[in-house]
Design a protein around this motif. Structure first.
Motif, PDB file in Angstrom:
ATOM      1  N   VAL A  38       0.852  -1.186   0.000  1.00 28.57           N
ATOM      2  CA  VAL A  38       0.000   0.000   0.000  1.00 28.57           C
ATOM      3  C   VAL A  38       0.888   1.236   0.000  1.00 28.57           C
ATOM      4  O   VAL A  38       2.040   1.200   0.445  1.00 28.57           O
ATOM      5  CB  VAL A  38      -0.951   0.046   1.219  1.00 28.57           C
ATOM      6  N   THR A  39       0.339   2.334  -0.513  1.00 26.93           N
ATOM      7  CA  THR A  39       1.053   3.615  -0.525  1.00 26.93           C
ATOM      8  C   THR A  39       0.148   4.677   0.066  1.00 26.93           C
ATOM      9  O   THR A  39      -1.008   4.819  -0.347  1.00 26.93           O
ATOM     10  CB  THR A  39       1.452   4.010  -1.958  1.00 26.93           C
ATOM     11  N   VAL A  40       0.693   5.399   1.032  1.00 29.15           N
ATOM     12  CA  VAL A  40      -0.034   6.506   1.651  1.00 29.15           C
ATOM     13  C   VAL A  40       0.535   7.812   1.117  1.00 29.15           C
ATOM     14  O   VAL A  40       1.747   8.055   1.204  1.00 29.15           O
ATOM     15  CB  VAL A  40       0.093   6.472   3.185  1.00 29.15           C
ATOM     16  N   THR A  41      -0.333   8.634   0.523  1.00 25.62           N
ATOM     17  CA  THR A  41       0.095   9.934   0.004  1.00 25.62           C
ATOM     18  C   THR A  41      -0.823  11.016   0.549  1.00 25.62           C
ATOM     19  O   THR A  41      -1.989  10.768   0.861  1.00 25.62           O
ATOM     20  CB  THR A  41       0.063   9.960  -1.533  1.00 25.62           C
ATOM     21  N   ALA A  42      -0.268  12.239   0.638  1.00 23.81           N
ATOM     22  CA  ALA A  42      -1.077  13.370   1.093  1.00 23.81           C
ATOM     23  C   ALA A  42      -0.397  14.670   0.708  1.00 23.81           C
ATOM     24  O   ALA A  42       0.802  14.844   0.954  1.00 23.81           O
ATOM     25  CB  ALA A  42      -1.287  13.317   2.606  1.00 23.81           C
ATOM     26  N   THR A  43      -1.124  15.546   0.085  1.00 24.47           N
ATOM     27  CA  THR A  43      -0.648  16.914  -0.116  1.00 24.47           C
ATOM     28  C   THR A  43      -1.166  17.808   1.000  1.00 24.47           C
ATOM     29  O   THR A  43      -0.717  18.937   1.163  1.00 24.47           O
ATOM     30  CB  THR A  43      -1.120  17.451  -1.480  1.00 24.47           C
ATOM     31  N   ASP A  44      -2.119  17.271   1.759  1.00 24.92           N
ATOM     32  CA  ASP A  44      -2.635  17.900   2.973  1.00 24.92           C
ATOM     33  C   ASP A  44      -2.678  16.804   4.021  1.00 24.92           C
ATOM     34  O   ASP A  44      -3.378  15.802   3.864  1.00 24.92           O
ATOM     35  CB  ASP A  44      -4.031  18.482   2.713  1.00 24.92           C
TER      36      ASP A  44
ATOM     37  N   LEU B 141      -4.067  16.320   6.678  1.00 22.75           N
ATOM     38  CA  LEU B 141      -5.374  15.982   7.239  1.00 22.75           C
ATOM     39  C   LEU B 141      -6.262  15.245   6.238  1.00 22.75           C
ATOM     40  O   LEU B 141      -7.354  14.811   6.592  1.00 22.75           O
ATOM     41  CB  LEU B 141      -6.085  17.243   7.733  1.00 22.75           C
ATOM     42  N   HIS B 142      -5.782  15.093   4.987  1.00 24.41           N
ATOM     43  CA  HIS B 142      -6.578  14.413   3.959  1.00 24.41           C
ATOM     44  C   HIS B 142      -5.706  13.416   3.189  1.00 24.41           C
ATOM     45  O   HIS B 142      -5.474  13.576   1.984  1.00 24.41           O
ATOM     46  CB  HIS B 142      -7.204  15.430   3.003  1.00 24.41           C
ATOM     47  N   PRO B 143      -5.214  12.376   3.858  1.00 26.40           N
ATOM     48  CA  PRO B 143      -4.373  11.389   3.181  1.00 26.40           C
ATOM     49  C   PRO B 143      -5.202  10.436   2.312  1.00 26.40           C
ATOM     50  O   PRO B 143      -6.412  10.294   2.486  1.00 26.40           O
ATOM     51  CB  PRO B 143      -3.714  10.638   4.334  1.00 26.40           C
ATOM     52  N   HIS B 144      -4.489   9.772   1.412  1.00 26.04           N
ATOM     53  CA  HIS B 144      -5.107   8.785   0.522  1.00 26.04           C
ATOM     54  C   HIS B 144      -4.265   7.518   0.568  1.00 26.04           C
ATOM     55  O   HIS B 144      -3.028   7.576   0.498  1.00 26.04           O
ATOM     56  CB  HIS B 144      -5.164   9.320  -0.909  1.00 26.04           C
TER      57      HIS B 144
ATOM     58  N   ARG C  50     -13.077   8.636  13.242  1.00 24.15           N
ATOM     59  CA  ARG C  50     -14.332   9.382  13.159  1.00 24.15           C
ATOM     60  C   ARG C  50     -14.355  10.576  14.123  1.00 24.15           C
ATOM     61  O   ARG C  50     -14.896  11.630  13.799  1.00 24.15           O
ATOM     62  CB  ARG C  50     -15.521   8.461  13.445  1.00 24.15           C
ATOM     63  N   ASP C  51     -13.777  10.439  15.312  1.00 24.50           N
ATOM     64  CA  ASP C  51     -13.814  11.524  16.289  1.00 24.50           C
ATOM     65  C   ASP C  51     -12.928  12.706  15.884  1.00 24.50           C
ATOM     66  O   ASP C  51     -13.073  13.798  16.422  1.00 24.50           O
ATOM     67  CB  ASP C  51     -13.398  11.014  17.668  1.00 24.50           C
ATOM     68  N   LEU C  52     -11.983  12.453  14.954  1.00 24.55           N
ATOM     69  CA  LEU C  52     -11.154  13.553  14.456  1.00 24.55           C
ATOM     70  C   LEU C  52     -11.869  14.184  13.272  1.00 24.55           C
ATOM     71  O   LEU C  52     -11.669  13.807  12.126  1.00 24.55           O
ATOM     72  CB  LEU C  52      -9.768  13.035  14.047  1.00 24.55           C
ATOM     73  N   LYS C  53     -12.719  15.145  13.574  1.00 21.95           N
ATOM     74  CA  LYS C  53     -13.647  15.670  12.566  1.00 21.95           C
ATOM     75  C   LYS C  53     -12.930  16.342  11.396  1.00 21.95           C
ATOM     76  O   LYS C  53     -13.456  16.408  10.292  1.00 21.95           O
ATOM     77  CB  LYS C  53     -14.630  16.641  13.230  1.00 21.95           C
ATOM     78  N   GLU C  54     -11.705  16.861  11.614  1.00 19.91           N
ATOM     79  CA  GLU C  54     -10.985  17.530  10.540  1.00 19.91           C
ATOM     80  C   GLU C  54     -10.206  16.546   9.675  1.00 19.91           C
ATOM     81  O   GLU C  54      -9.696  16.911   8.627  1.00 19.91           O
ATOM     82  CB  GLU C  54     -10.028  18.573  11.123  1.00 19.91           C
ATOM     83  N   PHE C  55     -10.117  15.284  10.137  1.00 25.38           N
ATOM     84  CA  PHE C  55      -9.320  14.282   9.442  1.00 25.38           C
ATOM     85  C   PHE C  55     -10.195  13.499   8.466  1.00 25.38           C
ATOM     86  O   PHE C  55     -11.271  13.029   8.831  1.00 25.38           O
ATOM     87  CB  PHE C  55      -8.690  13.329  10.462  1.00 25.38           C
ATOM     88  N   SER C  56      -9.731  13.356   7.235  1.00 23.81           N
ATOM     89  CA  SER C  56     -10.490  12.622   6.216  1.00 23.81           C
ATOM     90  C   SER C  56      -9.542  11.717   5.444  1.00 23.81           C
ATOM     91  O   SER C  56      -8.595  12.188   4.810  1.00 23.81           O
ATOM     92  CB  SER C  56     -11.178  13.603   5.262  1.00 23.81           C
ATOM     93  N   LEU C  57      -9.787  10.401   5.525  1.00 23.58           N
ATOM     94  CA  LEU C  57      -8.964   9.414   4.827  1.00 23.58           C
ATOM     95  C   LEU C  57      -9.756   8.820   3.673  1.00 23.58           C
ATOM     96  O   LEU C  57     -10.852   8.302   3.857  1.00 23.58           O
ATOM     97  CB  LEU C  57      -8.545   8.306   5.788  1.00 23.58           C
TER      98      LEU C  57
ATOM     99  N   SER D 117     -13.280   1.730  -1.455  1.00 22.25           N
ATOM    100  CA  SER D 117     -12.894   2.995  -2.086  1.00 22.25           C
ATOM    101  C   SER D 117     -13.612   4.175  -1.448  1.00 22.25           C
ATOM    102  O   SER D 117     -14.471   4.014  -0.581  1.00 22.25           O
ATOM    103  CB  SER D 117     -13.201   2.959  -3.593  1.00 22.25           C
ATOM    104  N   HIS D 118     -13.229   5.368  -1.906  1.00 18.37           N
ATOM    105  CA  HIS D 118     -13.795   6.642  -1.459  1.00 18.37           C
ATOM    106  C   HIS D 118     -13.462   6.890   0.011  1.00 18.37           C
ATOM    107  O   HIS D 118     -12.365   6.575   0.464  1.00 18.37           O
ATOM    108  CB  HIS D 118     -15.297   6.706  -1.750  1.00 18.37           C
ATOM    109  N   ASN D 119     -14.405   7.411   0.767  1.00 18.06           N
ATOM    110  CA  ASN D 119     -14.155   7.792   2.156  1.00 18.06           C
ATOM    111  C   ASN D 119     -14.018   6.540   3.026  1.00 18.06           C
ATOM    112  O   ASN D 119     -14.942   5.746   3.119  1.00 18.06           O
ATOM    113  CB  ASN D 119     -15.311   8.667   2.661  1.00 18.06           C
ATOM    114  N   MET D 120     -12.866   6.391   3.682  1.00 20.33           N
ATOM    115  CA  MET D 120     -12.632   5.195   4.484  1.00 20.33           C
ATOM    116  C   MET D 120     -13.394   5.202   5.803  1.00 20.33           C
ATOM    117  O   MET D 120     -13.455   4.187   6.498  1.00 20.33           O
ATOM    118  CB  MET D 120     -11.140   5.013   4.755  1.00 20.33           C
ATOM    119  N   HIS D 121     -13.984   6.348   6.198  1.00 25.42           N
ATOM    120  CA  HIS D 121     -14.853   6.345   7.377  1.00 25.42           C
ATOM    121  C   HIS D 121     -16.079   5.474   7.110  1.00 25.42           C
ATOM    122  O   HIS D 121     -16.532   4.736   7.973  1.00 25.42           O
ATOM    123  CB  HIS D 121     -15.302   7.766   7.713  1.00 25.42           C
ATOM    124  N   GLU D 122     -16.616   5.579   5.893  1.00 25.30           N
ATOM    125  CA  GLU D 122     -17.754   4.761   5.465  1.00 25.30           C
ATOM    126  C   GLU D 122     -17.468   4.316   4.031  1.00 25.30           C
ATOM    127  O   GLU D 122     -18.009   4.866   3.078  1.00 25.30           O
ATOM    128  CB  GLU D 122     -19.066   5.549   5.544  1.00 25.30           C
TER     129      GLU D 122
END
Length: 268
Positions: free
Chosen positions: A69-75, A77-80, A113-120, A150-155
């Motif tokens: 797997v590869t984790v990338t992020a230009t922000d 708080l919003h990794p992919h 989920r509790d980190l509201k500003e974080f989006s994976l 795929s898409h948002n890993m929260h859901e």
């Protein structure tokens, strides 16, 4: 591994890193993080190689996991996360048809989920190298997994299938052998997969068949027997090996309704 900090390029580079666990290891040939003038990391590129790492989810699933797997992020708080995971060997101690189990398994992606500003976000394929062994009092089977998250890993959006290669449904008197079993996950309905199950056996002088269709949230269960029996008589046959009318009077249609609960309820 080795860590290099370049203040001019504002980078932190980790080379040839290995983390060894009780089971398995995690490798990264070259991971890079970029920081700003204040010293805060703002973007990353982290390739990871998993080598037979032990995964345990809620004491339900035990699996040896490998993959890349590869984790990338230009922000930050919003990794992919993108890649493929292989279940080298796994055992499931819960009923795969139970909605409660599916919620628990997929909730592992929701730890932020509790980190509201974080989006994976993600793009991950999960497959089995060897079938997952499902071992419960009611369901014993081998399952092959081919899923895409795929898409948002929260859901996550989940597509693909879980196929039961062989197994039995252990009713009290005599089991029904699975000739077909499949959960199909369609986009947008991650926790309501389509279900297609056929299980059969000969009990006394009757050939009994169980068919399950529809979805996990809205299943349709059909019982058939040759020579012909009512559903109450078939349930009685599965429970105690008798289809006598007197038993049907004692064990009424309530049992037919509870066949659905038996199939879709958690093991406990």
């Amino acid at each position: 591994g080795t860590i290099e900090i370049d203040r001019n390029d504002k980078t932190i580079t980790i080379k040839d890193a290995t983390a060894t666990f009780h089971n398995g290891a995690l490798h990264s040939a070259r991971a890079v993080a970029y920081f700003n003038d204040s010293g805060s990391v703002h973007s990353v590129h982290i390739p990871l190689l998993l080598d037979r790492c032990l995964l345990n989810v809620s004491h339900d699933l035990f699996a040896m996991v490998s993959g890349v797997v590869t984790v990338t992020a230009t922000d930050i708080l919003h990794p992919h996360i993108k890649g493929s995971l292989i279940l080298d060997r796994a055992q499931l101690k819960e009923n795969i048809f139970a909605l409660a189990l599916q919620k628990r398994l997929f909730a592992v992606t929701d730890v932020w989920r509790d980190l509201k500003e974080f989006s994976l976000t993600g793009d991950i394929f999960v497959e089995t190298k060897e079938p997952v062994r499902i071992d419960t009092d009611f369901l014993r089977a081998n399952a092959s997994v081919a899923l895409h998250l795929s898409h948002n890993m929260h859901e996550p959006n989940i597509e693909g299938s879980i196929s039961l290669d062989a197994g039995v449904l252990n009713f009290p008197y005599k089991p029904l052998h699975l000739s077909k079993g499949k959960l199909t996950f369609l986009g947008g309905q991650s926790l309501n997969p389509q279900i297609d199950v056929v299980a059969k056996n000969k009990i006394k002088n009757h050939h009994v068949s169980l068919y399950v269709n529809g979805s996990v949230r809205d299943p349709f269960v059909l019982l058939e027997a040759t020579p012909l029996l009512t559903e109450e008589q078939i349930v009685s046959l599965l429970l105690v090996g008798s289809a006598e009318a007197s038993l049907s009077a004692v064990v009424p249609s309530l049992l037919v309704n509870n066949i659905t609960n038996l199939i879709f309820s958690p093991n406990q």
